[in-house]
Write a protein that holds these residues in place. Sequence first.
Motif: not given
Ligand SMILES: [Zn+2]
Length: 308
Positions: A6, A200, A137, A8, A135, A258
């Motif tokens: 994970h 997470h 969100h 970005h 991915k 992250d």
């Molecule tokens: Zn993330």
Amino acid sequence: MIVDVHYHLIPALPKVLAEHLVEDPLRAARSMGRKADRETMIKQALESWPDPTGEKLLASMKEAGIDFTCVCAVDNAANEMFTPELAQTQNKIVAEVARKNPDRIMALAGVDPRRPTAPDMLRQCLEEFGMKGLKYHPDDGYDPSGPESSKLLEIVQKHGGILLTHTGPWRPPSRCKYADPRLLADLAVDFPDLKVIAAHMGQIDWRPWAALATHQPNLYGDLAAFDTLAFAHYELFCWELRDLIDYAGVSKVLFGTDGPIFSIVEPVGTWIQLIKDLPAKAPPGIRFTEEEVNAILGGNAASLLGLG
Ligand SMILES: [Zn+2]
């Protein structure tokens, strides 16, 4: 083998986005009892996060001893800053970094399922750009198991790709109800072959994730953001990690960072070392084995992602 599932990869960083994102490392630093200055952090973010060629990522992997990284792009349709054109430009740049480093990096596409052109965008990412999954969100305002999402997940499953999807409460404007791990329950029914990583694991709310992961063979979770808890409240972190492993099974837990967001607070290598030290340093009454540590840091991800 150490695998970060994970990360970005940020091709470009407008100041307004840096100002928004920096709130997370700022909160993390303060919870760890560090003195942190917002303006200094914004400056650090603007200098160290944008990485259109993946050079900074490769350097940080080398420094931290990470063998393989799964990088992602993000597309949030409710945010005016994102357009389908910008999302695809970003996907193409991120994909190119993975294409040039196939033995070190793989890439997941950021495509918001609410866009009318989302299925075509995703197909281009997988078939033309060579990306390996998607991915999400969903806390931007959509149900990851809703009808719009299903159109994309069908494509990902057909390509044997993976879905990395954010779970867990986050600050506004995040619509946290869509980041509830329970929303991933239907995926195991509708897309039984789709491999899903709950980013997470729901964070503080990890129990619903663990409850599902116990029963859903293809539901995994990553430890991104648990570093803040680990550095701020080590004993609590150890108990939580022990419990979630005991409920869900160690094979479901993957290492994630992250990155590069938190590396301005604490280098990734320190987070890795903390996990490596668990068998020796966990408080009395909590036991971790070397095998568990190796599985979490890379063994599980290597099996999931098919790495040699
Ligand atoms: Zn993330």
